[in-house]
Design an enzyme around this catalytic site. Structure first.
Site, PDB file in Angstrom:
ATOM      1  N   ILE A  51       0.805  -1.226   0.000  1.00  9.35           N
ATOM      2  CA  ILE A  51       0.000   0.000   0.000  1.00  9.35           C
ATOM      3  C   ILE A  51       0.839   1.277   0.000  1.00  9.35           C
ATOM      4  CG2 ILE A  51      -2.121  -0.908   1.033  1.00  9.35           C
ATOM      5  CD1 ILE A  51      -1.015   0.163   3.761  1.00  9.35           C
ATOM      6  N   GLY A  52       2.128   1.132   0.220  1.00 15.50           N
ATOM      7  CA  GLY A  52       2.953   2.339   0.245  1.00 15.50           C
ATOM      8  C   GLY A  52       4.398   1.997  -0.037  1.00 15.50           C
ATOM      9  N   SER A  81       8.907  -0.527   2.194  1.00 11.13           N
ATOM     10  CA  SER A  81       7.639  -0.837   1.533  1.00 11.13           C
ATOM     11  C   SER A  81       6.651  -1.104   2.648  1.00 11.13           C
ATOM     12  CB  SER A  81       7.766  -2.104   0.691  1.00 11.13           C
ATOM     13  OG  SER A  81       8.691  -1.907  -0.343  1.00 11.13           O
ATOM     14  N   ASP A  93      10.645  14.861   8.892  1.00 12.81           N
ATOM     15  CA  ASP A  93      10.012  14.571   7.600  1.00 12.81           C
ATOM     16  C   ASP A  93       8.501  14.761   7.683  1.00 12.81           C
ATOM     17  OD1 ASP A  93      10.098  13.950   4.933  1.00 12.81           O
ATOM     18  OD2 ASP A  93      10.217  11.781   5.229  1.00 12.81           O
TER      19      ASP A  93
HETATM   20  P1  ADP Z   1       8.682   5.606   4.138  1.00 14.32           P
HETATM   21  O1  ADP Z   1       9.801   5.751   5.116  1.00 14.32           O
HETATM   22  O2  ADP Z   1       9.006   4.624   3.069  1.00 14.32           O
HETATM   23  O3  ADP Z   1       8.167   6.914   3.633  1.00 14.32           O
HETATM   24  P2  ADP Z   1       6.246   5.471   5.744  1.00 14.32           P
HETATM   25  O4  ADP Z   1       6.283   4.995   7.145  1.00 14.32           O
HETATM   26  O5  ADP Z   1       6.087   6.924   5.518  1.00 14.32           O
HETATM   27  O6  ADP Z   1       7.489   4.895   4.960  1.00 14.32           O
HETATM   28  O7  ADP Z   1       5.066   4.734   4.985  1.00 14.32           O
HETATM   29  C1  ADP Z   1       4.850   4.919   3.587  1.00 14.32           C
HETATM   30  C2  ADP Z   1       3.353   4.992   3.292  1.00 14.32           C
HETATM   31  O8  ADP Z   1       2.704   3.790   3.734  1.00 14.32           O
HETATM   32  C3  ADP Z   1       2.627   6.117   4.027  1.00 14.32           C
HETATM   33  O9  ADP Z   1       2.700   7.328   3.323  1.00 14.32           O
HETATM   34  C4  ADP Z   1       1.218   5.566   4.105  1.00 14.32           C
HETATM   35  O10 ADP Z   1       0.522   5.780   2.896  1.00 14.32           O
HETATM   36  C5  ADP Z   1       1.434   4.067   4.278  1.00 14.32           C
HETATM   37  N1  ADP Z   1       1.403   3.735   5.718  1.00 14.32           N
HETATM   38  C6  ADP Z   1       2.420   3.760   6.589  1.00 14.32           C
HETATM   39  N2  ADP Z   1       2.034   3.424   7.830  1.00 14.32           N
HETATM   40  C7  ADP Z   1       0.710   3.197   7.756  1.00 14.32           C
HETATM   41  C8  ADP Z   1      -0.304   2.819   8.710  1.00 14.32           C
HETATM   42  N3  ADP Z   1      -0.013   2.598   9.981  1.00 14.32           N
HETATM   43  N4  ADP Z   1      -1.569   2.701   8.264  1.00 14.32           N
HETATM   44  C9  ADP Z   1      -1.860   2.908   6.965  1.00 14.32           C
HETATM   45  N5  ADP Z   1      -0.975   3.246   6.032  1.00 14.32           N
HETATM   46  C10 ADP Z   1       0.299   3.396   6.401  1.00 14.32           C
HETATM   47 MG    MG Z   2       7.112   8.483   4.543  1.00 14.77          MG
END
Ligand code: ADP
Ligand code: MG
Length: 369
Positions: A29-30, A36, A140
């Site tokens: 999802i991200g 990932s 960030d």
């Molecule tokens: P990165 O360090 O790769 O940016 P993140 O922790 O920001 O990782 O997560 C990337 C994406 O995954 C977020 O922008 C969000 O869309 C999704 N995501 C992360 N944590 C959650 C969560 N607890 N619930 C739903 N989506 C999440």
């Molecule tokens: Mg992030």
């Protein structure tokens, strides 16, 4: 696409096979530079959803530890993401977090009424106050790291991948004096033949060229983690040491986007462009004053007058309401109260030393009422 999705899930389950005992992983999802994120549910309870963050195996153990510590110690309250489980399998680490279904910033930034904006900013600043109480800079803060579920009115500050404890910050980030002299001698001998420079004074100030003396200066090295459009002026000007005020600036940029009904107000490709965008709004004089307070000299070709933030927001919304604009129908008609613009101004104070703190902002009249 189905195939690719499966490939990602397969890679996750091959890296950390234990996950399969507990979770049914639905899909990715991200994705960021260092991780990932997958959606999964409990095999024992299909109604319980989790986000599984898989760090790329090259992330340094120190960084992983820092991120885990933040989630564990700070997270779980005040809209800060917590961690339910962490698994390490050889070089692979995954964090399991509560899943929050969230809306797209591009959708909700477009039409957020005053009341909703108040709740949103209150949640964001409550999360930042919590992080800052632990003397940690998130570094960030941006929409994709502050998840928002509009319907359920739930919020979650995620991604401590770049977080930095204030006490870990070295007093001098530049290379040591000896290293610097070494470098200088090397460069000196290199240019001896081509240039007769006995004078140690810079000769390039105001010229479209960098002189040999300036080339020999030690590089101003600071941690510039984050995304250009959300970087505070002191980060762009390489001020050291950083403070928690850099997160407050980023929250101000988020508020600016919403007040402008625009999901990306600043979108600079690099730091220089980011600084130019700040100059375009706050004016040359204000940025020069800000630089001076940091002990830096800021030289800028054009003399730009400061604009009024409220005026920018109103004009931007008006432009978006134009019937030729794609999103005209959903853009808000009402204006925001004075207090909202006043808070915006204080979050976007160019001077990090006088910028409002998260704690103070929560006591601001816009968020109190
Ligand atoms: P990165 O360090 O790769 O940016 P993140 O922790 O920001 O990782 O997560 C990337 C994406 O995954 C977020 O922008 C969000 O869309 C999704 N995501 C992360 N944590 C959650 C969560 N607890 N619930 C739903 N989506 C999440
Ligand atoms: Mg992030």
């Amino acid at each position: 696409d189905e195939n690719r999705k499966d490939k990602n899930v397969r890679y996750l389950l091959e890296s950390v096979p234990q996950l399969e005992k507990i979770f049914k992983v639905i899909g990715k999802i991200g994705e960021g530079t260092f991780s990932s994120v997958f959606l999964a549910y409990l095999k024992s309870n299909p109604n319980k959803y989790y986000a599984i963050k898989q760090l790329v195996p090259t992330v340094s153990p120190n960084r992983i530890l820092r991120e885990l510590k933040c989630l564990k110690v700070i997270g779980g309250t005040d809209y800060v993401a917590g961690v339910e489980l962490c698994i390490r399998e050889a070089g692979n680490v995954v964090f399991v977090m509560e899943y929050l279904y969230h809306d797209k910033f591009a959708d909700y930034a477009l039409n957020m009424p005053t009341g909703e904006l108040r709740d949103y900013m209150r949640a964001l600043l409550t999360a930042l106050r919590r992080v800052h109480q632990f003397k940690i800079i998130h570094r960030d803060v941006k929409p994709s790291n502050f998840l928002y579920n509009r319907q359920k009115k739930k919020y979650m500050l995620v991604d401590f991948g770049l977080a930095q404890p204030l006490d870990s910050i070295k007093s001098n980030p530049s290379i040591s004096r000896n290293q610097c002299l070494d470098e200088r001698n090397k460069v000196n001998s290199l240019i001896k033949d081509t240039k007769k420079s006995t004078d140690n004074r810079c000769i390039c100030l105001g010229k479209p060229k960098v002189c040999s003396i300036c080339i020999m200066r030690p590089e101003q090295n600071v941690n510039r983690a984050g995304t250009p459009g959300f970087r505070a002026p002191e980060v762009l000007l390489k001020h050291h040491p950083p403070t928690t005020a850099i997160d407050v600036w980023a929250s101000g940029v988020m508020m600016l986007c919403i007040l402008c009904s625009s999901h990306c107000f600043f979108r600079p490709p690099n730091d220089i462009a980011a600084l130019a965008e700040i100059v375009a709004i706050f004016g040359t004089e204000a940025v020069q004053k800000c630089a001076k307070a940091l002990g830096k000299k800021f030289i800028c070709g054009a003399d730009t007058q400061a604009l009024d933030l409220r005026d920018i927001c109103q004009k931007s919304r008006k432009r978006k309401r134009n019937p030729n604009s794609k999103s005209s129908s959903s853009v808000l008609q009402e204006d925001y109260p004075d207090a909202a613009y006043d808070l915006l101004q204080k979050l976007l104070d160019l001077n990090h030393a006088t910028r409002i703190t998260a704690e103070e902002a929560l006591n601001h009249s816009f968020l109190k009422s």
